[in-house]
Design a protein around this motif. Structure first.
Motif, mmCIF file in Angstrom:
data_model
loop_
_atom_site.group_PDB
_atom_site.id
_atom_site.type_symbol
_atom_site.label_atom_id
_atom_site.label_comp_id
_atom_site.label_asym_id
_atom_site.label_seq_id
_atom_site.Cartn_x
_atom_site.Cartn_y
_atom_site.Cartn_z
ATOM 1 N N GLY A 86 -3.547 18.692 -7.998
ATOM 2 C CA GLY A 86 -4.321 19.899 -7.671
ATOM 3 C C GLY A 86 -3.639 21.156 -8.191
ATOM 4 N N ALA A 87 -2.319 21.229 -8.023
ATOM 5 C CA ALA A 87 -1.572 22.385 -8.524
ATOM 6 C C ALA A 87 -1.640 22.443 -10.040
ATOM 7 N N GLY A 88 -1.535 21.266 -10.682
ATOM 8 C CA GLY A 88 -1.642 21.230 -12.147
ATOM 9 C C GLY A 88 -3.019 21.674 -12.607
ATOM 10 N N PHE A 89 -4.057 21.212 -11.912
ATOM 11 C CA PHE A 89 -5.415 21.624 -12.253
ATOM 12 C C PHE A 89 -5.592 23.127 -12.088
ATOM 13 N N LEU A 90 -5.085 23.664 -10.991
ATOM 14 C CA LEU A 90 -5.196 25.111 -10.762
ATOM 15 C C LEU A 90 -4.414 25.903 -11.807
ATOM 16 N N MET A 122 0.840 -1.179 0.000
ATOM 17 C CA MET A 122 0.000 0.000 0.000
ATOM 18 C C MET A 122 0.883 1.240 0.000
ATOM 19 N N MET A 123 0.358 2.319 -0.613
ATOM 20 C CA MET A 123 1.158 3.536 -0.734
ATOM 21 C C MET A 123 1.149 4.299 0.576
ATOM 22 N N ASP A 124 2.221 4.964 0.793
ATOM 23 C CA ASP A 124 2.363 5.801 1.981
ATOM 24 C C ASP A 124 1.457 7.015 1.847
ATOM 25 N N ALA A 138 1.254 13.933 -1.750
ATOM 26 C CA ALA A 138 2.097 14.619 -2.732
ATOM 27 C C ALA A 138 1.485 14.528 -4.121
ATOM 28 N N ILE A 139 0.963 13.360 -4.483
ATOM 29 C CA ILE A 139 0.336 13.176 -5.796
ATOM 30 C C ILE A 139 -0.904 14.054 -5.912
ATOM 31 N N VAL A 140 -1.722 14.069 -4.879
ATOM 32 C CA VAL A 140 -2.928 14.900 -4.886
ATOM 33 C C VAL A 140 -2.539 16.377 -4.978
#
Length: 91
Positions: free
Chosen positions: A15-19, A1-3, A9-11
């Motif tokens: 989110g930054a890319g979407f903004l 399972m991912m940390d 960090a991925i979210v």
């Protein structure tokens, strides 16, 4: 399972890319609106110029019609006078 830190960090990156995409899109819309505003002002000025020209032409036509009405009235008077003269000459 991912940390959970990796997921966060991925979210955050997504989110930054979407903004960033939203900001870029909004800047494009703002530029389009500014262009439309400029075009509308130009069209408004052009229409006002055209309306002024039409008003001027209509005023000229009104003057011409008034002159024609005077000419017709004068001719009617002349024809009426000639008719009266012919009527008295025939009697």
């Amino acid at each position: 399972m991912m940390d959970s830190a990796v997921i966060a960090a991925i979210v955050s990156v997504l989110g930054a890319g979407f903004l960033a995409m939203l900001f870029f899109f909004m800047r494009g819309i703002r530029a389009d609106i500014a262009d439309l505003r400029t075009e509308i002002r130009s069209l408004r000025a052009e229409m006002q110029t055209e309306f002024a020209a039409v008003r001027s032409e209509m005023q000229g036509m009104r003057s011409d019609i008034a002159a024609l009405q005077q000419t017709v009235a004068r001719h009617d008077g002349i024809l009426s006078q000639i008719g009266r003269q012919n009527g008295t000459a025939a009697a």
